[in-house]
Design an enzyme around this catalytic site. Structure first.
Site, PDB file in Angstrom:
ATOM      1  N   HIS A  30      33.539 -61.951  63.691  1.00  0.00           N
ATOM      2  CA  HIS A  30      34.428 -60.970  63.038  1.00  0.00           C
ATOM      3  C   HIS A  30      35.832 -61.003  63.649  1.00  0.00           C
ATOM      4  O   HIS A  30      36.819 -60.753  62.956  1.00  0.00           O
ATOM      5  CB  HIS A  30      33.862 -59.554  63.150  1.00  0.00           C
ATOM      6  CG  HIS A  30      32.804 -59.222  62.136  1.00  0.00           C
ATOM      7  ND1 HIS A  30      32.997 -59.363  60.784  1.00  0.00           N
ATOM      8  CD2 HIS A  30      31.542 -58.744  62.281  1.00  0.00           C
ATOM      9  CE1 HIS A  30      31.899 -58.981  60.133  1.00  0.00           C
ATOM     10  NE2 HIS A  30      30.992 -58.606  61.015  1.00  0.00           N
ATOM     11  N   HIS A  87      27.659 -63.060  65.861  1.00  0.00           N
ATOM     12  CA  HIS A  87      28.047 -62.381  64.620  1.00  0.00           C
ATOM     13  C   HIS A  87      29.306 -61.529  64.853  1.00  0.00           C
ATOM     14  O   HIS A  87      30.240 -61.557  64.042  1.00  0.00           O
ATOM     15  CB  HIS A  87      26.868 -61.524  64.124  1.00  0.00           C
ATOM     16  CG  HIS A  87      27.130 -60.742  62.884  1.00  0.00           C
ATOM     17  ND1 HIS A  87      26.503 -60.994  61.675  1.00  0.00           N
ATOM     18  CD2 HIS A  87      27.952 -59.689  62.636  1.00  0.00           C
ATOM     19  CE1 HIS A  87      26.942 -60.148  60.755  1.00  0.00           C
ATOM     20  NE2 HIS A  87      27.813 -59.332  61.308  1.00  0.00           N
ATOM     21  N   GLU A  88      29.332 -60.786  65.964  1.00  0.00           N
ATOM     22  CA  GLU A  88      30.486 -59.894  66.237  1.00  0.00           C
ATOM     23  C   GLU A  88      31.734 -60.703  66.619  1.00  0.00           C
ATOM     24  O   GLU A  88      32.846 -60.377  66.174  1.00  0.00           O
ATOM     25  CB  GLU A  88      30.146 -58.885  67.333  1.00  0.00           C
ATOM     26  CG  GLU A  88      28.921 -58.000  67.077  1.00  0.00           C
ATOM     27  CD  GLU A  88      28.851 -57.385  65.704  1.00  0.00           C
ATOM     28  OE1 GLU A  88      29.905 -57.190  65.053  1.00  0.00           O
ATOM     29  OE2 GLU A  88      27.729 -57.105  65.233  1.00  0.00           O
ATOM     30  N   CYS A 124      25.340 -57.319  57.084  1.00  0.00           N
ATOM     31  CA  CYS A 124      26.547 -56.882  57.779  1.00  0.00           C
ATOM     32  C   CYS A 124      26.900 -55.480  57.311  1.00  0.00           C
ATOM     33  O   CYS A 124      26.767 -55.164  56.124  1.00  0.00           O
ATOM     34  CB  CYS A 124      27.698 -57.840  57.490  1.00  0.00           C
ATOM     35  SG  CYS A 124      29.239 -57.401  58.315  1.00  0.00           S
ATOM     36  N   LEU A 125      27.358 -54.666  58.248  1.00  0.00           N
ATOM     37  CA  LEU A 125      27.767 -53.297  57.914  1.00  0.00           C
ATOM     38  C   LEU A 125      28.950 -53.303  56.945  1.00  0.00           C
ATOM     39  O   LEU A 125      29.189 -52.318  56.262  1.00  0.00           O
ATOM     40  CB  LEU A 125      28.147 -52.540  59.192  1.00  0.00           C
ATOM     41  CG  LEU A 125      26.985 -52.235  60.158  1.00  0.00           C
ATOM     42  CD1 LEU A 125      27.528 -51.795  61.507  1.00  0.00           C
ATOM     43  CD2 LEU A 125      26.063 -51.179  59.573  1.00  0.00           C
TER      44      LEU A 125
HETATM   45  C1  UDB Z   1      23.649 -54.928  61.806  1.00  0.00           C
HETATM   46  N1  UDB Z   1      21.279 -54.649  61.647  1.00  0.00           N
HETATM   47  O1  UDB Z   1      23.789 -53.904  62.422  1.00  0.00           O
HETATM   48  F1  UDB Z   1      16.641 -58.364  64.403  1.00  0.00           F
HETATM   49  F2  UDB Z   1      15.536 -53.969  65.373  1.00  0.00           F
HETATM   50  C2  UDB Z   1      22.425 -55.134  60.909  1.00  0.00           C
HETATM   51  C3  UDB Z   1      22.568 -54.412  59.537  1.00  0.00           C
HETATM   52  C4  UDB Z   1      23.774 -54.948  58.807  1.00  0.00           C
HETATM   53  C5  UDB Z   1      21.317 -54.723  58.740  1.00  0.00           C
HETATM   54  C6  UDB Z   1      22.707 -52.932  59.705  1.00  0.00           C
HETATM   55  C7  UDB Z   1      20.304 -55.451  62.106  1.00  0.00           C
HETATM   56  O2  UDB Z   1      20.296 -56.653  61.935  1.00  0.00           O
HETATM   57  N2  UDB Z   1      19.331 -54.776  62.812  1.00  0.00           N
HETATM   58  C8  UDB Z   1      18.257 -55.292  63.474  1.00  0.00           C
HETATM   59  C9  UDB Z   1      18.022 -56.648  63.597  1.00  0.00           C
HETATM   60  C10 UDB Z   1      16.891 -57.071  64.298  1.00  0.00           C
HETATM   61  C11 UDB Z   1      16.059 -56.176  64.887  1.00  0.00           C
HETATM   62  C12 UDB Z   1      16.347 -54.841  64.776  1.00  0.00           C
HETATM   63  C13 UDB Z   1      17.436 -54.380  64.081  1.00  0.00           C
HETATM   64  N3  UDB Z   1      24.567 -55.909  61.886  1.00  0.00           N
HETATM   65  C14 UDB Z   1      25.775 -55.606  62.641  1.00  0.00           C
HETATM   66  C15 UDB Z   1      27.045 -55.965  61.938  1.00  0.00           C
HETATM   67  O3  UDB Z   1      27.206 -56.040  60.744  1.00  0.00           O
HETATM   68  N4  UDB Z   1      28.032 -56.172  62.773  1.00  0.00           N
HETATM   69  O4  UDB Z   1      29.215 -56.623  62.358  1.00  0.00           O
HETATM   70  C16 UDB Z   1      24.387 -57.255  61.382  1.00  0.00           C
HETATM   71  C17 UDB Z   1      23.479 -58.077  62.315  1.00  0.00           C
HETATM   72  C18 UDB Z   1      23.118 -59.418  61.673  1.00  0.00           C
HETATM   73  C19 UDB Z   1      22.781 -60.323  62.805  1.00  0.00           C
HETATM   74  C20 UDB Z   1      23.313 -59.714  64.031  1.00  0.00           C
HETATM   75  C21 UDB Z   1      24.072 -58.483  63.620  1.00  0.00           C
HETATM   76 ZN    ZN Z   2      29.081 -57.826  60.596  1.00  0.00          ZN
END
Ligand code: UDB
Ligand code: ZN
Length: 184
Positions: A157, A153-154, A110-111
């Site tokens: 939140h 996931h979003e 998660c960011l």
């Molecule tokens: C993300 N990125 O953006 F399956 F190409 C995550 C982070 C926390 C690692 C930056 C991510 O999962 N990228 C990803 C996944 C794949 C394929 C690909 C790139 N989030 C968003 C967030 O924290 N939103 O609140 C977490 C993700 C975990 C599962 C879905 C969202």
């Molecule tokens: Zn998140």
């Protein structure tokens, strides 16, 4: 422009609140915030911008993560075919879901979480979401695979739920019954 400095981290009380519905038609100010959120996820996936501004590449962002307790989410995912899936939505609501579950084999991050939390995060394999888009239109979207996981996931939140709340404490790698493993 939203940067990592705007993103609040675990421990901040806003991440545990239930966010407020956004009155529709959305105010210009709320639309601007949502556009900026979508810009963040897009910019953060651009290697040059990510490097220049120190953005952690993200695929989704919820307004509470920038300390705005309103029901708004932005998602930008490029699939295996190179096709882009962008969503900027007000008041998203899961109206139905499959019985089948799914999970990312590498777990979730998660960011707003600056540590690795290992374990399986069970999600619904398929969901149907109703929401309002930036144009003010009601949308009804069917999702599966990674997109269904990001949406859940979003939306979590917006309800004060963190991904690790779903991890089985006794056995973090306990595979859920009737689940599809998604290898990214
Ligand atoms: C993300 N990125 O953006 F399956 F190409 C995550 C982070 C926390 C690692 C930056 C991510 O999962 N990228 C990803 C996944 C794949 C394929 C690909 C790139 N989030 C968003 C967030 O924290 N939103 O609140 C977490 C993700 C975990 C599962 C879905 C969202
Ligand atoms: Zn998140």
């Amino acid at each position: 422009m939203i940067t990592m400095e705007d993103i609040i981290r675990e421990g901040h009380p806003t991440l545990r609140k239930v966010a407020e519905e956004v009155p529709i038609p959305a105010l210009e100010k709320d639309k601007e915030t949502l556009v900026k959120m979508l810009d963040y996820v897009k910019n953060s996936q651009d290697p040059e911008k990510s490097e220049k501004y120190g953005l952690r590449p993200g695929i989704g962002l919820a307004a509470p993560q920038i300390n705005i307790s309103k029901r708004m989410i932005a998602i930008h995912v490029v699939d295996e075919k190179g096709e882009q899936h962008s969503y900027a939505l007000f008041n998203p609501k899961i109206v139905s879901h499959s019985l089948e579950k799914s999970y990312l084999t590498s777990g979730e991050g998660c960011l707003s979480v600056d540590r690795a939390v290992p374990g399986i995060v069970p999600r619904y394999a398929r969901i149907r979401v109703k929401a309002t888009n930036l144009e003010g239109e009601q949308v009804d979207i069917r999702l599966k695979g990674l997109l269904a996981i990001v949406f859940q996931h979003e939306i979590d939140h917006l309800n004060g739920i963190m991904f690790y709340d779903h991890i089985n404490e006794a056995n973090p790698f306990q595979e859920p019954e009737n689940a599809i493993a998604i290898d990214r």
